[in-house]
Design an enzyme around this catalytic site. Structure first.
Site, short mmCIF file in Angstrom:
data_model
loop_
_atom_site.label_atom_id
_atom_site.label_comp_id
_atom_site.label_asym_id
_atom_site.label_seq_id
_atom_site.Cartn_x
_atom_site.Cartn_y
_atom_site.Cartn_z
N LYS A 145 0.84 -1.20 0.00
CA LYS A 145 0.00 0.00 0.00
C LYS A 145 0.88 1.26 0.00
O LYS A 145 2.09 1.17 0.20
CB LYS A 145 -0.94 -0.07 1.22
CG LYS A 145 -1.90 -1.28 1.16
CD LYS A 145 -2.79 -1.34 2.39
CE LYS A 145 -3.73 -2.53 2.32
NZ LYS A 145 -4.64 -2.58 3.51
N TYR A 194 -12.30 -2.95 -3.15
CA TYR A 194 -12.82 -3.00 -1.79
C TYR A 194 -14.35 -2.92 -1.74
O TYR A 194 -14.92 -2.51 -0.74
CB TYR A 194 -12.22 -1.86 -0.95
CG TYR A 194 -10.80 -2.12 -0.49
CD1 TYR A 194 -10.48 -3.25 0.28
CD2 TYR A 194 -9.76 -1.24 -0.80
CE1 TYR A 194 -9.19 -3.47 0.72
CE2 TYR A 194 -8.47 -1.47 -0.36
CZ TYR A 194 -8.19 -2.59 0.41
OH TYR A 194 -6.91 -2.82 0.86
N ASN A 214 -1.77 -0.24 7.28
CA ASN A 214 -1.24 -1.59 7.55
C ASN A 214 -0.41 -2.18 6.41
O ASN A 214 -0.24 -3.39 6.32
CB ASN A 214 -2.36 -2.52 8.05
CG ASN A 214 -3.44 -2.76 7.03
OD1 ASN A 214 -3.33 -2.33 5.88
ND2 ASN A 214 -4.49 -3.46 7.42
N HIS A 247 -1.68 -5.62 1.39
CA HIS A 247 -2.93 -6.36 1.16
C HIS A 247 -2.61 -7.77 0.70
O HIS A 247 -1.66 -7.98 -0.04
CB HIS A 247 -3.76 -5.67 0.05
CG HIS A 247 -4.86 -6.55 -0.48
ND1 HIS A 247 -6.09 -6.65 0.13
CD2 HIS A 247 -4.90 -7.41 -1.54
CE1 HIS A 247 -6.84 -7.52 -0.53
NE2 HIS A 247 -6.15 -8.00 -1.55
N GLU A 261 -8.88 -10.72 -8.07
CA GLU A 261 -8.11 -9.50 -7.87
C GLU A 261 -6.95 -9.38 -8.87
O GLU A 261 -6.65 -8.27 -9.33
CB GLU A 261 -7.59 -9.45 -6.42
CG GLU A 261 -8.72 -9.24 -5.42
CD GLU A 261 -8.33 -9.43 -3.96
OE1 GLU A 261 -9.21 -9.27 -3.10
OE2 GLU A 261 -7.15 -9.74 -3.67
P1 DAT Z 1 -7.42 -7.33 5.49
O1 DAT Z 1 -6.67 -6.24 4.77
O2 DAT Z 1 -6.65 -7.86 6.67
O3 DAT Z 1 -7.91 -8.42 4.57
P2 DAT Z 1 -10.20 -6.39 5.55
O4 DAT Z 1 -10.37 -7.06 4.23
O5 DAT Z 1 -11.17 -6.69 6.64
O6 DAT Z 1 -8.73 -6.65 6.16
O7 DAT Z 1 -10.21 -4.81 5.35
C1 DAT Z 1 -9.52 -4.24 4.24
C2 DAT Z 1 -8.78 -3.01 4.71
O8 DAT Z 1 -9.73 -2.05 5.18
C3 DAT Z 1 -7.83 -3.24 5.89
O9 DAT Z 1 -6.57 -3.73 5.47
C4 DAT Z 1 -7.74 -1.86 6.45
C5 DAT Z 1 -9.15 -1.32 6.27
N1 DAT Z 1 -9.95 -1.56 7.47
C6 DAT Z 1 -10.53 -2.73 7.85
N2 DAT Z 1 -11.17 -2.60 9.01
C7 DAT Z 1 -10.99 -1.31 9.39
C8 DAT Z 1 -11.40 -0.53 10.52
N3 DAT Z 1 -12.14 -1.05 11.50
N4 DAT Z 1 -11.01 0.77 10.56
C9 DAT Z 1 -10.27 1.31 9.57
N5 DAT Z 1 -9.85 0.64 8.49
C10 DAT Z 1 -10.21 -0.64 8.40
MG MG Z 2 -9.35 -8.37 3.05
#
Ligand code: DAT
Ligand code: MG
Length: 151
Positions: A11, A51, A114, A117, A128
């Site tokens: 990212k 997303y 974070n 991805h 994807e």
């Molecule tokens: P991951 O990236 O671990 O697969 P995810 O698919 O649940 O996690 O969410 C995609 C991204 O969205 C994640 O990397 C960061 C953001 N995100 C997820 N939950 C969040 C939250 N509670 N607050 C802020 N950003 C969030």
């Molecule tokens: Mg995810």
């Protein structure tokens, strides 16, 4: 033993913080096969499509701003079990909960920054990669290490 593909993306914070080599290195050293790699400025519509399952979340607009805020590094990695294994290498979504030794556990502190991805299922890996790469951007090749990685 099915060969899978996972879409892994560094990212914009990972690029800006100079972590590109470090992050790629973890997947390389593990023994997966790199099929595609590019530095890319993500347009808003692509970020929203990627997303789309999160579009009703309160953080969605900030997530789209973040992902489109600078270049990302797009990667396609192939291997048996690569999807689940990459998720383990990456660690929990919240970096403060991610185990030491994982990318997020070692290199990040906040969910909204974070650094990486990884696809969450083999189907999403394929979806994807088709979304982020054009035909001709992926290479079919056999690593010289192949026979030293799998018997
Ligand atoms: P991951 O990236 O671990 O697969 P995810 O698919 O649940 O996690 O969410 C995609 C991204 O969205 C994640 O990397 C960061 C953001 N995100 C997820 N939950 C969040 C939250 N509670 N607050 C802020 N950003 C969030
Ligand atoms: Mg995810």
């Amino acid at each position: 033993e099915d060969v899978e593909v996972s879409y892994i993306m560094i990212k914009p914070d990972g690029v800006q913080r100079g972590l590109v080599g470090e992050i790629i290195s973890r997947f390389e050293k593990k023994g997966f096969l790199l099929k595609g790699l590019k530095l890319f400025q993500c347009p808003k519509d692509l970020a929203e499509e990627h997303y789309k399952d999160l579009k009703d979340k309160s953080f969605f607009p900030k997530l789209i701003d973040y992902i489109t805020s600078g270049p990302v590094v797009c990667m396609a990695w192939e291997g048996v079990g690569v999807v689940a294994s990459a998720r383990k290498l990456i660690g929990a979504t919240n970096p403060l909960q991610a185990e030491p030794g994982t990318i997020r556990g070692d290199l990040a502190v906040q969910t909204g920054r974070n650094v990486v991805h990884g696809s969450d299922s083999p189907d999403n890996g394929q979806r994807e990669i088709a979304l982020w790469f054009k035909e001709g951007e992926l290479c079919q090749w056999v690593s010289a290490q192949a026979s030293w990685l799998r018997e």
